[in-house]
Motif scaffolding. Structure first.
Motif, mmCIF file in Angstrom:
data_model
loop_
_atom_site.group_PDB
_atom_site.id
_atom_site.type_symbol
_atom_site.label_atom_id
_atom_site.label_comp_id
_atom_site.label_asym_id
_atom_site.label_seq_id
_atom_site.Cartn_x
_atom_site.Cartn_y
_atom_site.Cartn_z
ATOM 1 N N PHE A 94 0.846 -1.119 0.153
ATOM 2 C CA PHE A 94 0.105 -0.080 -0.054
ATOM 3 C C PHE A 94 0.879 1.293 0.141
ATOM 4 C CE2 PHE A 94 -4.492 -1.422 1.561
ATOM 5 C CZ PHE A 94 -4.604 -2.442 0.618
ATOM 6 N N ALA A 95 1.929 1.080 0.517
ATOM 7 C CA ALA A 95 3.066 2.223 0.737
ATOM 8 C C ALA A 95 3.301 2.829 -0.893
ATOM 9 C CB ALA A 95 4.162 2.076 1.449
ATOM 10 N N ARG A 96 3.254 1.781 -1.513
ATOM 11 C CA ARG A 96 3.723 2.089 -3.038
ATOM 12 C C ARG A 96 2.623 2.660 -4.040
ATOM 13 N NH1 ARG A 96 3.802 -1.421 -7.374
ATOM 14 N NH2 ARG A 96 3.413 -3.013 -5.911
ATOM 15 N N LEU A 97 1.426 1.672 -3.836
ATOM 16 C CA LEU A 97 0.281 2.002 -4.681
ATOM 17 C C LEU A 97 -0.563 3.218 -4.299
ATOM 18 C CD1 LEU A 97 -0.809 -1.807 -4.744
ATOM 19 C CD2 LEU A 97 0.312 -0.596 -6.427
ATOM 20 N N LYS A 98 -0.776 3.517 -3.110
ATOM 21 C CA LYS A 98 -1.700 4.599 -2.684
ATOM 22 C C LYS A 98 -0.966 5.856 -3.178
ATOM 23 C CE LYS A 98 -4.195 3.115 1.360
ATOM 24 N NZ LYS A 98 -4.619 3.239 2.788
ATOM 25 N N PRO A 99 0.033 6.303 -2.980
ATOM 26 C CA PRO A 99 0.412 7.423 -3.499
ATOM 27 C C PRO A 99 0.343 7.799 -4.975
ATOM 28 C CG PRO A 99 2.217 6.929 -2.122
ATOM 29 C CD PRO A 99 0.936 5.668 -2.376
ATOM 30 N N ARG A 100 0.572 6.867 -5.695
ATOM 31 C CA ARG A 100 0.290 6.772 -7.254
ATOM 32 C C ARG A 100 -1.066 6.869 -7.608
ATOM 33 N NH1 ARG A 100 3.356 2.622 -11.145
ATOM 34 N NH2 ARG A 100 2.778 4.287 -12.731
ATOM 35 N N MET A 101 -2.027 6.205 -6.742
ATOM 36 C CA MET A 101 -3.425 6.431 -7.153
ATOM 37 C C MET A 101 -4.082 7.879 -6.836
ATOM 38 S SD MET A 101 -5.264 2.832 -5.782
ATOM 39 C CE MET A 101 -6.857 3.443 -5.874
ATOM 40 N N SER A 102 -3.277 8.355 -5.649
ATOM 41 C CA SER A 102 -3.924 9.681 -5.201
ATOM 42 C C SER A 102 -3.440 10.599 -6.405
ATOM 43 C CB SER A 102 -3.441 9.897 -3.905
ATOM 44 O OG SER A 102 -3.314 11.334 -3.524
ATOM 45 N N TRP A 103 -2.263 10.577 -6.784
ATOM 46 C CA TRP A 103 -1.756 11.612 -7.724
ATOM 47 C C TRP A 103 -2.465 11.286 -9.221
ATOM 48 C CZ3 TRP A 103 0.632 15.502 -6.305
ATOM 49 C CH2 TRP A 103 1.693 15.649 -5.167
ATOM 50 N N CYS A 104 -2.630 10.272 -9.716
ATOM 51 C CA CYS A 104 -3.348 10.004 -10.837
ATOM 52 C C CYS A 104 -4.889 10.435 -10.643
ATOM 53 C CB CYS A 104 -3.586 8.466 -11.042
ATOM 54 S SG CYS A 104 -1.968 7.855 -11.568
ATOM 55 N N ASN A 105 -5.594 10.336 -9.427
ATOM 56 C CA ASN A 105 -6.932 10.778 -9.189
ATOM 57 C C ASN A 105 -6.867 12.119 -9.073
ATOM 58 O OD1 ASN A 105 -9.433 10.504 -8.762
ATOM 59 N ND2 ASN A 105 -9.381 10.142 -6.363
ATOM 60 N N LYS A 106 -6.011 13.088 -8.734
ATOM 61 C CA LYS A 106 -5.885 14.359 -8.724
ATOM 62 C C LYS A 106 -5.886 14.918 -10.042
ATOM 63 C CE LYS A 106 -3.701 15.106 -4.120
ATOM 64 N NZ LYS A 106 -2.565 15.646 -3.406
ATOM 65 N N LEU A 107 -5.000 14.343 -10.804
ATOM 66 C CA LEU A 107 -4.770 14.672 -12.332
ATOM 67 C C LEU A 107 -6.101 14.523 -13.043
ATOM 68 C CD1 LEU A 107 -1.321 13.457 -13.114
ATOM 69 C CD2 LEU A 107 -1.758 15.505 -13.448
ATOM 70 N N LEU A 108 -6.645 13.720 -12.963
ATOM 71 C CA LEU A 108 -8.074 13.267 -13.708
ATOM 72 C C LEU A 108 -9.088 14.197 -13.152
ATOM 73 C CD1 LEU A 108 -8.425 9.195 -13.444
ATOM 74 C CD2 LEU A 108 -7.878 10.848 -15.624
ATOM 75 N N HIS A 109 -8.924 14.546 -11.910
ATOM 76 C CA HIS A 109 -10.036 15.718 -11.260
ATOM 77 C C HIS A 109 -9.784 16.837 -11.946
ATOM 78 C CE1 HIS A 109 -12.843 17.300 -8.445
ATOM 79 N NE2 HIS A 109 -11.916 18.319 -8.336
ATOM 80 N N VAL A 110 -8.407 17.464 -12.119
ATOM 81 C CA VAL A 110 -8.109 18.660 -12.696
ATOM 82 C C VAL A 110 -8.372 18.713 -14.241
ATOM 83 C CG1 VAL A 110 -6.230 20.291 -13.415
ATOM 84 C CG2 VAL A 110 -6.069 18.966 -11.197
ATOM 85 N N LEU A 111 -8.266 17.449 -14.881
ATOM 86 C CA LEU A 111 -8.720 17.445 -16.354
ATOM 87 C C LEU A 111 -10.165 17.595 -16.489
ATOM 88 C CD1 LEU A 111 -6.375 14.444 -17.858
ATOM 89 C CD2 LEU A 111 -6.292 17.173 -18.060
ATOM 90 N N ARG A 112 -11.004 17.018 -15.575
ATOM 91 C CA ARG A 112 -12.522 17.196 -15.918
ATOM 92 C C ARG A 112 -12.877 18.428 -15.514
ATOM 93 N NH1 ARG A 112 -12.138 11.860 -13.390
ATOM 94 N NH2 ARG A 112 -12.794 10.341 -14.968
#
Length: 407
Positions: A94-112
């Motif tokens: 989770f220490a590796r996966l959670k940050p990547r999911m969070s950053w990707c989610n933020k980028l998708l939110h900005v694009l939308r």
């Protein structure tokens, strides 16, 4: 030091590497660069970041399910059992996966937020394109070709070739065939389809033909012969359903036009240039073809310049990791082409790698730019067998060599 205020144009061809950097300590810098790209070219960022997000989320769910099963198993063990261990509340992954999911989610939110119309259109296009993926018999046929290749490879590499007729299939082949059986059982029968009864018959016949309860059914030469019979039967099914029209199922794609949203051609931003072609409309005809050792659906897109661009919708569920490495290799070839253009001798001779545009729309599917004028030697040979010598099977030379091994 990287300037995040520079134009996003120069970073377009490095998007995969920038997305990979979201899992590093410098994730904030990579996020700023990707955000700059997304403001100017949202489509160039949307497909790869969506694919990365779905891949990481799938891995996250697998790790979570595995951790829950481990906790449950550990809880049911009696006290004092040497197998009982202390398990952390969260798995270390989770220490590796959670940050990547969070950053990707933020980028998708900005694009939308910045480009809502374009992203809604892209999401609808992807959804309908995924419906266009292989029918159940296309996927089974692709898996059968893979098993045949595995069987022939195993037969040709046997040390004692005089025993080739008595050799049994390996555990890997056995698992692959049973996996096909499980897939056939999970495919829902379409009650509206005329072929619903035929689909049920095929399931029952497949289980009967590949009955591994006795030793005779596990012999390699018998399994190989049965697999080839199934390939012939499903090839006829595929040929009868090779052409379709979008109006029947894909109303959004058939009615899509440039007035709905300004959407560019798929993969147009893989090669940065001054002018990008937009999608004018999707042509109604689609075809089922076999190309690049894969079964694919071919669709046609008319660009804003009046040209027609064919694309292949390919299912990559059986080789996801290989598909990602292929895309990185094509990225390298595109960079080589820039060097070839700048050199005098290669430019004078117009020497370049022919690199198709490949865009992953999901972890298990991708769109590949097609060239209908290209043909392989294998396709020429298939055409020759079909039209000039109908009595000759395409794999007759391989079958003859296999028979000679047993003598």
């Amino acid at each position: 030091v990287v300037s995040t205020q520079s134009t996003g144009e120069k970073w377009l061809e490095w998007v995969p590497q920038l997305l990979a950097g979201l899992g590093s300590k410098e994730a904030r810098v990579f996020h700023a660069i990707l955000q700059t790209i997304g403001r100017v070219h949202p489509q160039a960022l949307y497909f790869p970041i969506r694919n990365v997000y779905l891949t990481v989320r799938g891995e996250y769910q697998e790790v979570l399910a595995r951790h829950k099963n481990l906790v449950e198993y550990n809880r049911n063990l009696p006290d004092g059992d040497p197998m009982k261990k202390e398990i952390p509340d969260q798995p270390p992954e989770f220490a590796r996966l959670k940050p990547r999911m969070s950053w990707c989610n933020k980028l998708l939110h900005v694009l939308r937020e910045i480009h809502p119309t374009m992203l809604n259109a892209l999401e609808s296009i992807i959804e309908h394109l995924h419906w266009m993926k292989d029918a159940w018999y296309d996927e089974v046929l692709q898996n059968l070709y893979t098993v045949i290749q595995m069987c022939e490879t195993e037969a040709f590499e046997i040390d004692h070739r005089q025993d080739v007729l008595n050799v049994k299939i390996s555990q890997q082949i056995y698992k692959y065939i049973t996996g096909i059986m499980q897939y056939l059982n999970t495919v829902p029968a379409n009650s509206r389809s005329r072929d619903a009864s035929k689909q049920t018959t095929i399931k029952q016949r497949f289980e009967a033909d590949f009955d591994f309860s006795n030793n005779q059914g596990k012999k390699l030469h018998k399994v190989l012969k049965t697999l080839k019979c199934w390939v012939k039967m499903l090839d006829k099914t595929q040929t009868n359903n090779s052409k379709n029209y979008m109006e029947e199922r894909f109303t959004y794609l058939s009615k899509f036009c440039s007035s709905n949203a300004e959407v560019y051609l798929i993969g147009e931003f893989l090669n940065p240039k001054a002018h990008y072609v937009k999608i004018a409309r999707f042509l109604p005809k689609t075809e089922t073809i076999r190309k690049h050792s894969l079964t694919a659906r071919r669709l046609f897109i008319r660009g804003s310049n009046g040209k027609v661009y064919p694309y292949l919708m390919v299912n990559t569920s059986s080789h996801v990791k290989l598909a990602r490495s292929e895309e990185r290799f094509l990225q390298l070839l595109r960079m080589f082409n820039k060097s070839l253009v700048q050199r005098k001798e290669s430019c004078r001779r117009n020497l370049q790698w022919s690199v198709p545009k490949v865009v992953a729309t999901a972890p298990t599917s991708r769109l590949i730019e097609d060239n209908t004028s290209n043909i392989s030697v294998l396709e020429i040979y298939r055409w020759y067998c079909k039209n000039r010598t109908p009595e000759m099977e395409v794999d007759a030379p391989i079958a003859y060599y296999y028979e000679q091994l047993g003598r």
